[in-house]
Design a protein around this motif. Structure first.
Motif, PDB file in Angstrom:
ATOM      1  N   GLU A  68       0.846  -1.192   0.000  1.00 20.15           N
ATOM      2  CA  GLU A  68       0.000   0.000   0.000  1.00 20.15           C
ATOM      3  C   GLU A  68       0.885   1.247   0.000  1.00 20.15           C
ATOM      4  N   THR A  84      -9.888   5.751   0.624  1.00 22.27           N
ATOM      5  CA  THR A  84      -9.382   4.401   0.853  1.00 22.27           C
ATOM      6  C   THR A  84     -10.173   3.411   0.012  1.00 22.27           C
ATOM      7  N   ASN A  85      -9.674   2.177  -0.064  1.00 23.27           N
ATOM      8  CA  ASN A  85     -10.397   1.143  -0.809  1.00 23.27           C
ATOM      9  C   ASN A  85     -11.786   0.918  -0.237  1.00 23.27           C
TER      10      ASN A  85
END
Length: 226
Positions: free
Chosen positions: A124, A172-173
């Motif tokens: 990440e 964010t995801n």
């Protein structure tokens, strides 16, 4: 399972010792070496093969930004986490443009530093809202998007463009999944495909690309279109 291998780079002997002590408090992290300047960092990265390089910015012989650029250009899979006392936008943008995967200030708490190492090592990027803001502010003053770079966006599907837009806004995801009504695993797959298609190193580079190509502009709506 073994944890991340880390190379500590700083021209201050006491700072290196302190960083090593902090990282040694986590038995999942292995410090595989130290370097006192950028040139040594490049050589040590080749020899020690770290997963993460904890990189200072201002150093003799070759600074952290130059060293980051050389490590990335060499094809090394090592990911670079910039750690510095300086908050100047030029340092932030320069480091990210060179290929760094994250940026932290030296006053960061030990537990935050350790968490950052694991985040970077997992693939990440460490892109805080403050750093995203810096990228946006800098891109505001960039010239018009490069047509050649913009054409690369045509390689993306409409959904991949949506995911890239959302990521470029610092989401964010999990947040992207909620916005688009899909599973988080689906978002992760989209991100991997985006990076592969655009030949980008990581999420940080994707954010920079989005602004450089004009896909996202400062002042755009906060959320991507459904």
């Amino acid at each position: 399972m073994s944890g991340p291998r880390v190379l500590v780079v700083d021209d201050d002997d006491l700072m290196r010792a302190g960083l090593r002590a902090v990282l040694s408090s986590d038995d999942r992290i292995l410090v595989v070496g130290e370097a006192a300047d950028g040139r040594e960092a490049v050589e040590q990265t080749k020899r020690a093969k770290p997963d993460v390089v904890l990189m200072d910015v201002r150093m003799p012989h070759l600074d952290g930004i130059g060293a980051t650029r050389e490590i990335v250009a060499s094809g090394s899979p090592a990911r670079i986490l910039i750690l510095t006392t300086f908050e100047d936008d030029d340092y932030v943008f320069g480091a990210l443009s060179a290929g760094a995967s994250g940026f932290l200030l030296k006053r960061t708490q030990p537990e935050q530093l350790i968490a950052a190492i694991h985040t970077i090592a997992s693939g990440e990027s460490l892109l805080s809202p403050a750093v995203t803001r810096t990228v946006i502010d800098r891109m505001t003053h960039q010239p018009q998007p490069d047509p050649a770079a913009t054409r690369r966006l045509l390689e993306l599907t409409p959904r991949e463009r949506e995911v890239l837009e959302a990521a470029a806004r610092g989401r964010t995801n999990t947040e992207i999944a909620d916005l688009l009504g899909v599973e988080e695993s689906t978002v992760k797959t989209h991100v991997k495909r985006i990076l592969a298609k655009l030949q980008l190193r990581d999420r940080v580079q994707a954010v920079i690309f989005a602004y450089e190509t004009g896909l996202i502009r400062p002042g755009d709506a906060a959320d991507p279109k459904r």
